[in-house]
Structures are given as structure tokens and as C-alpha cells.
Design a protein around this motif. Sequence first.
Motif, PDB file in Angstrom:
ATOM      1  N   SER A 189     -78.214   5.832  17.349  1.00 18.56           N
ATOM      2  CA  SER A 189     -76.929   5.240  17.756  1.00 18.56           C
ATOM      3  C   SER A 189     -76.729   3.806  17.274  1.00 18.56           C
ATOM      4  O   SER A 189     -75.813   3.132  17.728  1.00 18.56           O
ATOM      5  N   HIS A 222     -75.485   2.751  14.661  1.00 19.95           N
ATOM      6  CA  HIS A 222     -74.187   2.538  13.994  1.00 19.95           C
ATOM      7  C   HIS A 222     -73.125   2.060  14.981  1.00 19.95           C
ATOM      8  O   HIS A 222     -72.168   1.386  14.591  1.00 19.95           O
ATOM      9  N   ARG A 223     -73.306   2.389  16.258  1.00 19.65           N
ATOM     10  CA  ARG A 223     -72.353   1.889  17.261  1.00 19.65           C
ATOM     11  C   ARG A 223     -72.483   0.383  17.434  1.00 19.65           C
ATOM     12  O   ARG A 223     -71.485  -0.319  17.658  1.00 19.65           O
ATOM     13  N   ARG A 247     -70.593  -1.038  14.552  1.00 24.87           N
ATOM     14  CA  ARG A 247     -69.147  -0.978  14.755  1.00 24.87           C
ATOM     15  C   ARG A 247     -68.686  -2.087  15.700  1.00 24.87           C
ATOM     16  O   ARG A 247     -67.644  -2.710  15.479  1.00 24.87           O
ATOM     17  N   ASP A 248     -69.439  -2.339  16.753  1.00 22.17           N
ATOM     18  CA  ASP A 248     -69.069  -3.397  17.693  1.00 22.17           C
ATOM     19  C   ASP A 248     -69.031  -4.757  17.005  1.00 22.17           C
ATOM     20  O   ASP A 248     -68.158  -5.585  17.284  1.00 22.17           O
ATOM     21  N   CYS A 288     -76.611   7.874  10.256  1.00 20.52           N
ATOM     22  CA  CYS A 288     -75.241   8.305  10.514  1.00 20.52           C
ATOM     23  C   CYS A 288     -74.568   8.614   9.186  1.00 20.52           C
ATOM     24  O   CYS A 288     -75.080   8.271   8.121  1.00 20.52           O
TER      25      CYS A 288
END
Length: 380
Positions: free
Chosen positions: A86, A88-89, A92-93, A121
Motif C-alpha cells: 500500500s 503507493h497510497r 498519492r497523499d 502497484c
Amino acid sequence: MSRLNLDDFSDLIERPDSGTRRDAEERRERLAVPPGALGRLDELGEWLAAAQATVPVKAVEQPRVLLFAGDHGAARLGVSARESGSAHRLVRDVLEGVSPVAVLARRAGVPVRVVDAGLDCDPALLPEEVSRHRVRRGSGRIDIEDALTAAEAEQAVRLGMAIADEEADSGTDLVVLGDLSVGGTTPAATLIAALCGTDASVVTGRGGAGIDDLAWMRKCAAIRDALRRARPVLGDQLELLATVGGADLAAMTGFLLQSAVRRMPVILDGVVSAACALVGQRAAFRSPDWWIAGHMSGEPAQAKALDRMALHPVLDHGVTVGEGVGALLALPLVQAAAALAAELPERPAPAEAEPEREPEGTPAKAEPEMPPGGAGPEAR
């Protein structure tokens, strides 16, 4: 292409200019503010002057936050509070400006660059300028398999070197270095334990997101098993990164070493950057002179690594979030140190004492008159 040997950096990296540092120390002695009154700021200003090879020190005008991103197979063991794959989240943030480092960087006017070295991802989820550098999709589970192949480890190190050259060529004069990873503290602690010759329990922390006691025990076991695989390859730093590192850690190591070659100072963040710095020190013993530790994250492995490199954190505020936040918080202090060292006035030199003058109107002393006939009998 010939195989990369990290030991070659030992001949390429020189220490910051010691003569300039002495000049900076002497100038500090002449400032109007008493020596010692500015505490750690004096040391930071002198470190920066030596890195720049100039006195007085120049202002830090083009800093950059640089974050290497990656997912680690160890996260599948339940050693992280975040879901495996996770990271990649987190990226993104940052890109959307809603993460702590993005908020602080925006407030400070410092640009942020994210490099995807090994996220797990679909690359289409991220902008092309972030994902185009990816070495592989996720890193291996280091307790039972290598994190990278030998070729991937070399590719990752060369990626970090290329990023360092890009930043130096673009005029970046100081880098705030951090990571965006899930499971990254496990390989980081393994690298530190292997290089410091200590046990898993001594270096196992609870990570930036925090884990409970059961997860801590799973993490400790994973580091223990990874250490068994790391110890036989301690003589080769590149093989060590391939065995128990990861794409983001290998890239960060290459970045740190090439930054030292390019004489570009770096502020380290937490345990991941500290682990990469320790690998860099093993390859080139002068390299830590180009880095400072931004803060103490509370991870025991970080404290172990910084002690080995004789780096003393600028801040200790209990910041555990990672992502370069602690290092970015230290940046204003480095900038303040540069401003004070460059702009504070020197004490005026003491005036020289002038010779005494006769008061005006004082009659000149008359020469003694010679007796008639010339000199007296004594002179004859």
C-alpha cells in the motif's frame, strides 16, 4: 557495463574542506554574539561552510525534499501497521498535498520529488515522472529470499546515483532525504544489525505507523532470520543490499554516495535513510561528513546507526511518522545557522592607543645656553 563496486567510492569521496571549516570557526570567534551563545547553530553553520567551501557561508536557496518509494515483501508477515503493498497510497497523499511532509514543504516553499524505486502497484496509478524509474515491482521477503537480484541491486544503486547527478546539476544545494515505504523498517533494521554486529531484538522497533506486541515479535523473528542470510555477504555491500535491502534502499544508498561525490549536503530522516547511510559509510568512510541527522525517530536501529557514524540528531521531538518529516523540520535550523553565520557583524577591532600630545599653547622648552667661551672645563 562493468559490475559496480561500491568500494570505489572511497577514492572518489573527499571530506568537506577542513581549511574552510577552520576559517569559519575563526570567523565565529570574531562575531559580536559570544561564542557558544548560539549552541548547535554554530556547528551547523560551520558544517555547511565546509561543504560549500566558502566563508562566510552562503544561504541555502534551493533545497529539495527527495523521497524514495518502495514496497517490501516483509510486510506480508504482518510486521507493519499498514497493509502490504500500500505504499503507493502514501505517494498519492504526498502528490495531492495532504501528507504531513507535503503540508510542511508547502509551508516552507520547498519542492518535493518522489522516486518510485520499487512500489508494488500498477504504474498507471502514478504520474509518469514518478513511476518511470521503477526497478521492480516490490522487493522480496528477506527472511526467506533475496530482496533483489544482483542486476536489480546494481540498477537501483545506479538509479540513485543518476538522481544525485540530476539534483546537483539543477542547482539543488541541500537535500532533505526520506522514504515512502511499507515494511521498509524491517530491512533497514536488518542492515544496521548486520553492519553493527548486534542481535535482532536490539534493533527491532515499532515502525513509523506503530505496531502492537505481537507484530513486534513477528518483526523481530523476520529480522533474526534475515540476519542469518545477511552475515555471509557482509564483505560486499552491493550483495548485502540485494540480499536483505530493497530497491528503494539500494537507490537511496547510491544517492547518498554520489551526493558526497558531488559535494551536495544531505539531511537524513529516519531509520531507513540511516541504514542506507551506514552502508555508504562501509563503502566510503569519509561519506558521513556530508550528512547530518535531522532528528531522532525513536527507532532503536536508527540510534545504533547514528552512533556508529558519530552523527548527532538536530531534533528530538518524538516524530515517528517518517516520510522525511523529521528531516524537513530540521531544515529551518540549518537555514537559520547559515543566515546567522553569514550576516551577524563582527566585533569592532580595538582602537590603537595614540601617542600623547603636548597641550596647545605650551611654550617650547628652551635649549640650555652654552657658557661664554664655549664648553666648560669638564668638556675639555
